[in-house]
Scaffold this motif. Structure first.
Motif, short mmCIF file in Angstrom:
data_model
loop_
_atom_site.label_atom_id
_atom_site.label_comp_id
_atom_site.label_asym_id
_atom_site.label_seq_id
_atom_site.Cartn_x
_atom_site.Cartn_y
_atom_site.Cartn_z
N UNK A 185 0.83 -1.21 0.00
CA UNK A 185 0.00 0.00 0.00
C UNK A 185 0.86 1.26 0.00
N UNK A 186 1.87 1.28 0.84
CA UNK A 186 2.75 2.44 0.92
C UNK A 186 3.55 2.62 -0.37
N UNK A 187 4.04 1.51 -0.92
CA UNK A 187 4.79 1.56 -2.17
C UNK A 187 3.92 2.12 -3.29
N UNK A 188 2.71 1.57 -3.43
CA UNK A 188 1.80 2.01 -4.49
C UNK A 188 1.46 3.50 -4.35
N UNK A 189 1.27 3.95 -3.11
CA UNK A 189 0.95 5.36 -2.87
C UNK A 189 2.08 6.27 -3.33
N UNK A 190 3.32 5.86 -3.05
CA UNK A 190 4.48 6.66 -3.45
C UNK A 190 4.60 6.73 -4.97
N UNK A 191 4.47 5.57 -5.61
CA UNK A 191 4.56 5.52 -7.08
C UNK A 191 3.44 6.33 -7.73
N UNK A 192 2.23 6.20 -7.20
CA UNK A 192 1.09 6.93 -7.77
C UNK A 192 1.26 8.44 -7.62
N UNK A 193 1.89 8.87 -6.52
CA UNK A 193 2.13 10.31 -6.34
C UNK A 193 3.15 10.81 -7.36
N UNK A 194 4.17 10.00 -7.64
CA UNK A 194 5.14 10.39 -8.67
C UNK A 194 4.48 10.44 -10.04
N UNK A 195 3.57 9.52 -10.29
CA UNK A 195 2.82 9.55 -11.57
C UNK A 195 2.03 10.85 -11.68
N UNK A 196 1.37 11.21 -10.58
CA UNK A 196 0.54 12.42 -10.57
C UNK A 196 1.37 13.67 -10.83
N UNK A 197 2.61 13.65 -10.38
CA UNK A 197 3.48 14.82 -10.50
C UNK A 197 4.27 14.85 -11.81
N UNK A 198 4.04 13.88 -12.69
CA UNK A 198 4.80 13.83 -13.94
C UNK A 198 4.65 15.13 -14.72
N UNK A 199 5.76 15.80 -15.03
CA UNK A 199 5.69 17.07 -15.78
C UNK A 199 5.20 16.84 -17.21
N UNK A 200 4.40 17.73 -17.70
CA UNK A 200 3.88 17.61 -19.07
C UNK A 200 5.01 17.66 -20.09
N UNK A 201 6.11 18.35 -19.72
CA UNK A 201 7.24 18.49 -20.65
C UNK A 201 8.19 17.30 -20.61
#
Length: 227
Positions: A185-201
């Motif tokens: 759960x903690x791992x998935x949350x961290x990865x999902x947050x990085x996905x959310x923060x992916x820069x458009x550029x």
């Protein structure tokens, strides 16, 4: 010669293999226990250029499951926010007195929080807090009007992270005494947050590599295709 715990753990590692999250965490949980509580750490190499301001990823995340370690918080607030900070569980509360206390660099806290109105005052400690990565920031949720909530989340197990050289993000996401389901759960949350923060550029492969390890154990390469 007696086999060391590290060598024993290393025996479970196939350096040429990319593990699923579940496989890696199972191996981590099977490692020999040490006399202290090890953490589970993550290192992610992202396809970004942190030198470009729009790609300089930085943030904070309150994990689903607490890290189970004590985090000391200093709240740089005026008298109007002092009770709120204490209610949230801040270990040190004050403003000018705290500035005076820490100006010599003797830091005894892990995270600093403040309000937007007091950032100018806290900036007096920029040369002390900045190099240690402790300067409050809106991006990490440590500059906020809701001091009570911020302190509680930090105490629960909030992870703060930022992209370092070459776009590498590192953080602690768990401890070895957690159950596998909690680790996932903690791992998935961290990865999902990085996905959310992916820069458009950001172009090309975003997750270049991901490794999981314990404080004293080997690093397991995670199969990024599962993301």
């Amino acid at each position: 010669m007696k086999e060391t715990k590290f060598k024993k753990a290393l025996g479970t590692l196939d350096e040429d293999k990319s593990y699923s999250t579940e496989e890696a965490l199972e191996l981590i949980l099977k490692q020999p226990k040490r006399k202290f509580q090890e953490t589970v750490d993550i290192s992610v190499w992202l396809g970004i250029d942190p030198k470009k301001s729009e790609q300089n990823i930085r943030g904070s995340l309150t994990l689903p499951n607490s890290l189970g370690k004590e985090v000391k918080v200093a709240a740089f607030v005026d008298s109007d926010k002092a009770d709120e900070a204490k209610k949230g569980g801040a270990d040190f509360v004050g403003l000018d007195d705290l500035i005076e206390k820490y100006k010599d660099g003797n830091i005894d806290f892990d995270v600093a929080v403040t309000t937007p109105a007091q950032m100018k005052v806290v900036s007096k400690l920029a040369k002390v807090l900045g190099p240690k990565g402790l300067m409050p920031s809106p991006k990490s949720g440590t500059v906020t009007e809701n001091i009570d909530k911020a302190v509680k989340e930090i105490k629960h197990g909030q992870v703060r992270f930022k992209a370092e050289q070459e776009g590498i993000v590192q953080g602690t996401i768990a401890n070895v005494n957690m159950k596998k389901a909690q680790l996932i759960e903690n791992f998935d949350s961290f990865i999902n947050e990085l996905k959310r923060l992916k820069p458009a550029s950001s172009k090309g492969i975003y997750f270049k590599s991901v490794f999981l390890s314990t404080t004293m154990g080997p690093g397991y390469r995670i199969d990024t295709s599962q993301f």
